[in-house]
Design an enzyme around this catalytic site. Structure first.
Site, mmCIF file in Angstrom:
data_model
loop_
_atom_site.group_PDB
_atom_site.id
_atom_site.type_symbol
_atom_site.label_atom_id
_atom_site.label_comp_id
_atom_site.label_asym_id
_atom_site.label_seq_id
_atom_site.Cartn_x
_atom_site.Cartn_y
_atom_site.Cartn_z
ATOM 1 N N HIS A 72 0.845 -1.202 0.000
ATOM 2 C CA HIS A 72 0.000 0.000 0.000
ATOM 3 C C HIS A 72 0.874 1.243 0.000
ATOM 4 C CE1 HIS A 72 -4.236 -1.419 1.397
ATOM 5 N NE2 HIS A 72 -3.755 -2.155 0.430
ATOM 6 N N TYR A 200 -8.577 5.350 8.645
ATOM 7 C CA TYR A 200 -8.633 5.561 10.096
ATOM 8 C C TYR A 200 -9.613 6.714 10.320
ATOM 9 C CZ TYR A 200 -4.297 2.827 10.714
ATOM 10 O OH TYR A 200 -3.351 1.839 10.732
ATOM 11 N N PRO A 292 -3.098 -0.484 19.173
ATOM 12 C CA PRO A 292 -2.947 -0.886 17.772
ATOM 13 C C PRO A 292 -3.050 0.236 16.750
ATOM 14 C CG PRO A 292 -5.091 -1.582 18.631
ATOM 15 C CD PRO A 292 -4.312 -1.046 19.787
ATOM 16 N N LYS A 296 1.820 -0.909 15.060
ATOM 17 C CA LYS A 296 3.237 -1.063 15.392
ATOM 18 C C LYS A 296 3.592 -2.351 16.145
ATOM 19 C CE LYS A 296 5.042 2.452 13.512
ATOM 20 N NZ LYS A 296 4.625 1.956 12.204
ATOM 21 N N TYR A 384 4.727 5.962 10.334
ATOM 22 C CA TYR A 384 3.836 4.842 9.992
ATOM 23 C C TYR A 384 4.584 3.781 9.178
ATOM 24 C CZ TYR A 384 -0.498 2.384 9.004
ATOM 25 O OH TYR A 384 -1.485 1.421 8.932
HETATM 26 P P1 FAD Z 1 2.553 -13.133 21.005
HETATM 27 O O1 FAD Z 1 1.975 -13.080 19.647
HETATM 28 O O2 FAD Z 1 1.680 -12.807 22.165
HETATM 29 O O3 FAD Z 1 3.179 -14.571 21.195
HETATM 30 C C1 FAD Z 1 3.597 -15.048 22.452
HETATM 31 C C2 FAD Z 1 3.490 -16.559 22.452
HETATM 32 O O4 FAD Z 1 3.976 -17.040 23.700
HETATM 33 C C3 FAD Z 1 2.047 -17.023 22.325
HETATM 34 O O5 FAD Z 1 1.956 -17.963 21.288
HETATM 35 C C4 FAD Z 1 1.736 -17.612 23.698
HETATM 36 O O6 FAD Z 1 0.831 -18.715 23.611
HETATM 37 C C5 FAD Z 1 3.114 -18.028 24.178
HETATM 38 N N1 FAD Z 1 3.236 -18.066 25.636
HETATM 39 C C6 FAD Z 1 2.738 -17.206 26.541
HETATM 40 N N2 FAD Z 1 3.083 -17.565 27.779
HETATM 41 C C7 FAD Z 1 3.832 -18.676 27.659
HETATM 42 C C8 FAD Z 1 4.489 -19.500 28.598
HETATM 43 N N3 FAD Z 1 4.421 -19.265 29.910
HETATM 44 N N4 FAD Z 1 5.173 -20.566 28.144
HETATM 45 C C9 FAD Z 1 5.244 -20.818 26.803
HETATM 46 N N5 FAD Z 1 4.630 -20.067 25.881
HETATM 47 C C10 FAD Z 1 3.940 -19.006 26.301
HETATM 48 N N6 FAD Z 1 -0.772 -5.392 16.557
HETATM 49 C C11 FAD Z 1 -0.988 -4.660 15.495
HETATM 50 O O7 FAD Z 1 -0.028 -4.071 14.980
HETATM 51 N N7 FAD Z 1 -2.254 -4.570 14.959
HETATM 52 C C12 FAD Z 1 -3.338 -5.241 15.505
HETATM 53 O O8 FAD Z 1 -4.448 -5.171 15.016
HETATM 54 C C13 FAD Z 1 -3.148 -6.001 16.638
HETATM 55 N N8 FAD Z 1 -4.175 -6.668 17.229
HETATM 56 C C14 FAD Z 1 -3.924 -7.368 18.374
HETATM 57 C C15 FAD Z 1 -4.974 -8.048 18.995
HETATM 58 C C16 FAD Z 1 -4.752 -8.779 20.180
HETATM 59 C C17 FAD Z 1 -5.911 -9.474 20.878
HETATM 60 C C18 FAD Z 1 -3.437 -8.822 20.726
HETATM 61 C C19 FAD Z 1 -3.165 -9.602 22.002
HETATM 62 C C20 FAD Z 1 -2.407 -8.178 20.062
HETATM 63 C C21 FAD Z 1 -2.638 -7.454 18.892
HETATM 64 N N9 FAD Z 1 -1.613 -6.792 18.212
HETATM 65 C C22 FAD Z 1 -1.829 -6.061 17.126
HETATM 66 C C23 FAD Z 1 -0.261 -6.861 18.651
HETATM 67 C C24 FAD Z 1 0.522 -7.934 17.893
HETATM 68 O O9 FAD Z 1 -0.321 -8.989 17.580
HETATM 69 C C25 FAD Z 1 1.638 -8.336 18.799
HETATM 70 O O10 FAD Z 1 2.501 -7.226 18.948
HETATM 71 C C26 FAD Z 1 2.414 -9.562 18.316
HETATM 72 O O11 FAD Z 1 1.605 -10.699 18.380
HETATM 73 C C27 FAD Z 1 3.653 -9.760 19.181
HETATM 74 O O12 FAD Z 1 4.212 -11.008 18.927
HETATM 75 P P2 FAD Z 1 4.940 -11.822 20.062
HETATM 76 O O13 FAD Z 1 5.412 -13.047 19.390
HETATM 77 O O14 FAD Z 1 5.899 -10.933 20.758
HETATM 78 O O15 FAD Z 1 3.808 -12.156 21.135
HETATM 79 C C1 DHB Z 2 -4.898 -3.542 11.230
HETATM 80 C C2 DHB Z 2 -4.725 -3.385 12.559
HETATM 81 C C3 DHB Z 2 -4.204 -2.199 13.032
HETATM 82 O O1 DHB Z 2 -4.003 -2.028 14.336
HETATM 83 C C4 DHB Z 2 -3.884 -1.178 12.194
HETATM 84 O O2 DHB Z 2 -3.410 -0.007 12.706
HETATM 85 C C5 DHB Z 2 -4.043 -1.340 10.864
HETATM 86 C C6 DHB Z 2 -4.565 -2.536 10.383
HETATM 87 C C7 DHB Z 2 -5.469 -4.813 10.726
HETATM 88 O O3 DHB Z 2 -5.771 -5.700 11.528
HETATM 89 O O4 DHB Z 2 -5.648 -4.927 9.515
#
Ligand code: FAD
Ligand code: DHB
Length: 389
Positions: A72, A200, A292, A296, A384
């Site tokens: 995009h 947005y 969100p 980021k 962004y």
């Molecule tokens: P996670 O994806 O949380 O992965 C951590 C992993 O560790 C998980 O699989 C979990 O099961 C595992 N775990 C936890 N505890 C333990 C343990 N004790 N032992 C072993 N394993 C364990 N970001 C955006 O930019 N846009 C979005 O729209 C957006 N929506 C989101 C919606 C939700 C509900 C959440 C929670 C986050 C969202 N985020 C979004 C943020 C983005 O998804 C996260 O920043 C990203 O997932 C980070 O990745 P990670 O691997 O660090 O953590």
């Molecule tokens: C999406 C989520 C976000 O938080 C954002 O800023 C833009 C897009 C998405 O899920 O597509």
């Protein structure tokens, strides 16, 4: 030692770190609490910065993203009066990629399987030990049996609710937090996007975001009170509220359909410092959460992984400890800038319960300034598309 780097958490941070380390010849074991199906059923982020795209390519997992992702060139910010286009490409020369976190995670699992990496699912009661000695140890329970894994380093990639951050003594950690008084209700629906780029929307009824995954799959969000439950929101109620928050010409084009996923995510800004404790390193959501609004979360996880994989590779292959000593400061410098941007976007675009009329005018003035000032648009675009790492 059983492995060189034990990775707690098989989300995007843990998988990408493992993949990059394995490609550099470093052995890893991933311990994941949930099943793979559960990890892959979580619908989360949708936008990749170009730096993340390049890192995924470097990790050898770029092929499907290239084929199925959508670059995009910009995005729209709107309120009831204005539609402001932020031309990322024109202002910064860069783009972002629409490619869901679920797909990134699936690609990483496939690549890790091809590498033959040990990924243990369903591990319980993980505890981390001996972080100040010559060999670290991770204990865990699998299928009812207590086991141990020894390693040179531990990467805490276990998200906000994981054990890694809690392993750092409380008096050695400093936490910074802002909890916002609303959440995002998101739905996934097999319908065409209402616009070719994301919108947005800051409306008098609250925030809405029109996002997408492909030409027939949309991800749409509305700001809701924290007391709401996803079950309170029928599809019809969601679409009516979403439509109400879009500018009228856009709303007139909206095509709705049944949701295939619906969930509420609370909004929070959080940072825990430092990111290193002896042989343990925190990565991604284990160390920081952004609201969100700036897209980021996943991208910050990727930049942490970038810094840490270089640092661990140097430490394990050349014995040079400069990278691991600098990891926390290096990653935090970028994290705080993304924190600021996410907070600013959140404040600019959401209605805060009980806010005064001044706050509403400030949001309007911010958008008016963006509409008129290329410098302001360039600043937003630069953040962004992602600051360099
Ligand atoms: P996670 O994806 O949380 O992965 C951590 C992993 O560790 C998980 O699989 C979990 O099961 C595992 N775990 C936890 N505890 C333990 C343990 N004790 N032992 C072993 N394993 C364990 N970001 C955006 O930019 N846009 C979005 O729209 C957006 N929506 C989101 C919606 C939700 C509900 C959440 C929670 C986050 C969202 N985020 C979004 C943020 C983005 O998804 C996260 O920043 C990203 O997932 C980070 O990745 P990670 O691997 O660090 O953590
Ligand atoms: C999406 C989520 C976000 O938080 C954002 O800023 C833009 C897009 C998405 O899920 O597509």
């Amino acid at each position: 030692m059983d492995t060189q780097v034990a990775i707690i958490g098989g989300g995007p941070s843990g998988l990408l770190l493992s993949q990059l380390l394995n490609r550099a010849g470093i052995a890893t074991v991933i311990l994941e609490r949930s099943s793979r199906d559960h990890v892959l059923s979580r619908i989360r982020a949708g936008i990749l910065e170009w730096g993340t795209v390049e890192l995924l390519r470097e990790a050898g997992v770029g092929a499907r993203m290239e084929a199925e992702g959508f670059p995009h060139d910009g995005t729209f910010l709107t309120d009831a009066e204005r539609m402001v286009h932020i031309d990322f490409k024109g202002l910064t020369g860069k783009q972002v990629m629409v490619y869901g976190q679920t797909e990134v995670t699936r690609d990483l699992y496939d690549a890790q399987d091809a590498m033959g990496t040990t990924i243990l699912h369903g591990v319980e009661d993980v505890s981390i030990h001996d972080l100040d000695g010559p060999v670290a140890r991770v204990d865990y329970t699998l299928n009812g049996e207590r086991r141990s894994l020894t390693c040179a380093y531990v990467a805490g990639c276990d998200g906000f609710h994981g054990v890694s951050r809690q392993t750092i003594p409380e008096d050695k950690r400093r936490e910074f937090e802002r909890v916002y008084p609303f959440g995002w209700l998101g739905i996934l629906s097999r319908t065409p996007p209402v616009s070719h780029e994301l919108i947005y929307a800051n409306s008098p009824h609250g925030f809405a975001l029109a996002s997408m995954r492909n030409a027939n799959l949309v991800r749409c969000y509305v700001q809701v009170p924290l007391s709401d439950k996803a079950e309170d929101w029928s599809d019809d109620r969601f679409w009516a509220e979403f439509r109400r928050r879009l500018p009228s010409e856009t709303a007139a084009r909206l095509i709705t359909g049944p949701s295939i996923e619906k969930s509420i995510a609370p909004l929070r800004s959080f940072v825990s410092e430092p990111l290193r404790w002896g042989r343990l390193f925190l990565v991604g959501d284990a160390a920081h959460i952004v609201p969100p609004t700036g897209a980021k979360g996943l991208n910050l996880a990727a930049s942490d992984v970038f810094y840490l994989h270089q640092a661990l590779t140097d430490a394990l292959q050349t014995g040079s400890k400069g990278g691991i000593d600098a990891y926390s400061d290096r990653a935090l410098a970028r994290i705080w800038k993304a924190m600021r941007f996410s907070w600013q976007m959140t404040t600019m675009l959401h209605r805060f319960e009980g806010e005064d009329s001044f706050a509403e005018r400030m949001r309007g003035a911010t958008l008016a300034h963006l509409a008129q000032s290329e410098v302001a648009r360039r600043d937003l675009a630069e953040n962004y598309v992602g600051l360099p790492f």
